[in-house]
Motif scaffolding. Structure first.
Motif, short mmCIF file in Angstrom:
data_model
loop_
_atom_site.label_atom_id
_atom_site.label_comp_id
_atom_site.label_asym_id
_atom_site.label_seq_id
_atom_site.Cartn_x
_atom_site.Cartn_y
_atom_site.Cartn_z
N GLU A 134 27.00 40.58 89.23
CA GLU A 134 26.66 39.65 88.81
C GLU A 134 27.51 38.71 87.77
OE1 GLU A 134 22.82 37.94 90.32
OE2 GLU A 134 23.35 38.85 92.45
N SER A 135 26.88 39.07 86.68
CA SER A 135 27.48 39.05 84.69
C SER A 135 29.42 38.74 84.89
CB SER A 135 26.69 39.75 83.57
OG SER A 135 27.52 40.22 83.76
N VAL A 136 29.53 38.87 85.60
CA VAL A 136 31.44 39.46 85.91
C VAL A 136 31.75 38.94 86.59
CG1 VAL A 136 33.37 41.46 85.86
CG2 VAL A 136 31.66 42.10 85.03
N ARG A 137 32.95 38.11 85.92
CA ARG A 137 33.27 37.09 87.22
C ARG A 137 34.75 37.61 87.07
NH1 ARG A 137 29.70 36.67 88.90
NH2 ARG A 137 28.01 34.84 89.56
N ARG A 138 35.90 37.37 85.41
CA ARG A 138 37.03 37.83 85.49
C ARG A 138 37.16 39.35 85.11
NH1 ARG A 138 39.75 34.31 88.55
NH2 ARG A 138 38.34 32.11 88.20
N LEU A 139 38.93 39.59 85.43
CA LEU A 139 38.87 41.03 84.91
C LEU A 139 39.25 40.77 83.34
CD1 LEU A 139 42.53 42.20 86.97
CD2 LEU A 139 40.76 43.79 86.62
N GLY A 140 39.24 39.67 83.29
CA GLY A 140 39.09 39.82 81.31
C GLY A 140 37.87 39.62 80.79
N ASP A 141 36.76 39.70 82.28
CA ASP A 141 35.88 39.92 81.20
C ASP A 141 35.24 41.73 80.60
OD1 ASP A 141 34.36 37.03 81.65
OD2 ASP A 141 33.82 37.57 83.54
N LEU A 142 35.81 42.46 81.51
CA LEU A 142 35.76 43.67 81.47
C LEU A 142 36.17 44.35 80.23
CD1 LEU A 142 36.26 45.05 84.97
CD2 LEU A 142 33.81 44.38 84.02
N ALA A 143 36.29 45.80 79.32
CA ALA A 143 37.12 46.03 78.46
C ALA A 143 37.52 47.05 79.06
CB ALA A 143 36.04 47.00 77.51
N PRO A 144 38.61 46.99 79.16
CA PRO A 144 40.15 47.07 79.00
C PRO A 144 40.50 48.50 79.24
CG PRO A 144 41.00 46.26 77.17
CD PRO A 144 39.68 46.11 77.55
N LEU A 145 40.74 49.44 80.68
CA LEU A 145 40.96 51.28 80.01
C LEU A 145 41.56 51.62 78.68
CD1 LEU A 145 40.49 54.27 81.03
CD2 LEU A 145 42.39 53.56 82.40
N ASP A 146 43.05 50.74 78.68
CA ASP A 146 44.17 50.39 77.84
C ASP A 146 44.85 49.05 77.11
OD1 ASP A 146 46.25 52.24 76.36
OD2 ASP A 146 47.36 51.07 77.70
N ARG A 147 44.51 48.78 75.93
CA ARG A 147 45.45 48.07 75.48
C ARG A 147 46.69 47.95 75.35
NH1 ARG A 147 42.06 43.07 74.68
NH2 ARG A 147 40.07 43.83 74.43
#
Length: 388
Positions: A134-147
């Motif tokens: 519930e605390s996550v709203r957007r993809l950007g809220d997650l640490a990406p698998l790869d940058r």
């Protein structure tokens, strides 16, 4: 493409569609929106093929679409998911400056482009966890698998050079999707994945639905021009059900004719039938090692036979057999909010076991600020548009 030698100057000029296509054929892949044939599909735009030359050698290309400002002979120059050039170059200005100078001479008041460079990636597992959190709203809220370092460098350079990042707000302004969902068809070392491996990567619901479709007797075939009307009827039905504006049949006829004439394997129409009834239909496009799911339609009746899953699996298998390295399900929104109506599409695509990919997005460079401002206002007021 190789890095630019120090002191080497680049020149941009119009090229023939034949030279444009020959250059693309020598690349591993490029967006189908950068093929000469796509300019024929977008008949409401003027089109031009551009080439970058270094010491007489063609080293980059672009399909440029030109849209006229009402009542003024000035144009927005649009380069969808392009240009096709060396985006890893340390000095992008040496590539972009001759392009914008050429387009300004051609009457462009602004340039819009979508660099085909990846910025971040997220796994299907990460997205599934994000939707449940519930605390996550957007993809950007997650640490990406790869940058991606190249993508980050491109974004930084464009910002420094005065290009403006466009935020999708619908209509033409939405341009092409910044976030897409892709299924890798090769392993990390480039080895083709097996069909069994791809099935194992899908979630349980997808595997069950593919099996159910087979058990129910759903048959998927590749259609020809004579099947476009049936596809379009189902597509219009889908548009009415899902509340979007459908494209006319003539658009798809032009698409099939133009893309197939350029390459017989470029465009494929897939049809899923159950006891003779068309239950799902899709359009797939492939350029080199990249395959896309472009358009889809499904019947409200007989949804229990899972024709949509069957036709997607047929397209994935076809892409794998053709030597594609990625199967691209095209756009998603960046929402992971379980209450957002768009999250259903995200969940459907996540079920394939692939990954969410963020591209650099679309960027504008005003060449005539008063005309650019007028066009921007015009596009915000008008309705319609749409991607692709």
């Amino acid at each position: 493409m190789s890095q630019q030698p120090v002191g080497s100057l680049l020149r941009v000029d119009a090229i023939s569609e034949g030279d444009h296509l020959d250059f693309l054929r020598a690349q591993r892949s490029a967006s189908f929106l950068q093929t000469p044939a796509w300019g024929q599909v977008k008949a409401e735009w003027r089109r031009e093929s551009l080439g970058w030359f270094r010491d007489g050698e063609l080293v980059g290309v672009a399909l440029v679409l030109l849209r006229q400002l009402p009542r003024v002979k000035r144009y927005l120059a649009y380069v969808p998911e392009g240009p096709v050039l060396d985006w890893a170059a340390d000095d992008l200005q040496s590539w972009l400056a001759p392009m914008t100078a050429h387009l300004k001479r051609r009457g462009a008041f602004g340039v819009r482009m979508g660099p085909p460079v990846v910025v971040r990636r997220w796994s299907a597992a990460q997205i599934k966890q994000g939707i449940a959190d519930e605390s996550v709203r957007r993809l950007g809220d997650l640490a990406p698998l790869d940058r991606d370092g190249t993508g980050a460098k491109v974004v930084s350079q464009l910002d420094r050079l005065g290009w403006r990042h466009q935020v999708a707000e619908g209509g033409f302004a939405a341009g092409q999707p910044q976030y897409v969902f892709q299924v890798p068809l090769t392993t990390a070392d480039g080895t083709p994945r097996t069909e069994n491996d791809l099935l194992k990567g899908m979630n349980q619901l997808w595997r069950r639905n593919i099996k159910k479709a087979a058990k129910e007797g759903v048959e998927v075939s590749v259609g020809g021009p004579e099947d476009l009307e049936a596809f379009h009827r189902l597509y219009v039905h889908t548009a009415e059900r899902d509340s979007f504006t459908p494209r006319p049949l003539s658009y798809f006829r032009t698409m099939m004719q133009a893309l197939s004439a350029e390459d017989p394997d470029r465009f494929k129409l897939f049809l899923a039938r159950h006891d003779g009834d068309l239950v799902a239909a899709t359009i797939a496009i492939r350029v080199g090692t990249h395959a896309w799911y472009s358009y889809g339609a499904s019947s409200t009746e007989k949804r229990e036979v899972r024709g949509s899953n069957a036709v997607q699996w047929a397209m994935i298998r076809d892409a794998l057999a053709a030597g594609a390295e990625v199967y691209d399900l095209r756009g998603i929104t960046d929402t992971l909010d379980a209450e957002d109506p768009h999250v259903g599409l995200v969940q459907f695509k996540v079920g394939t076991g692939g990954e969410a990919v963020e591209y650099a997005g679309e960027w504008d460079l005003p060449l005539n600020r008063p005309l650019y401002a007028a066009f921007d206002l015009y596009m915000k007021r008008r309705s319609g548009g749409g991607r692709d």
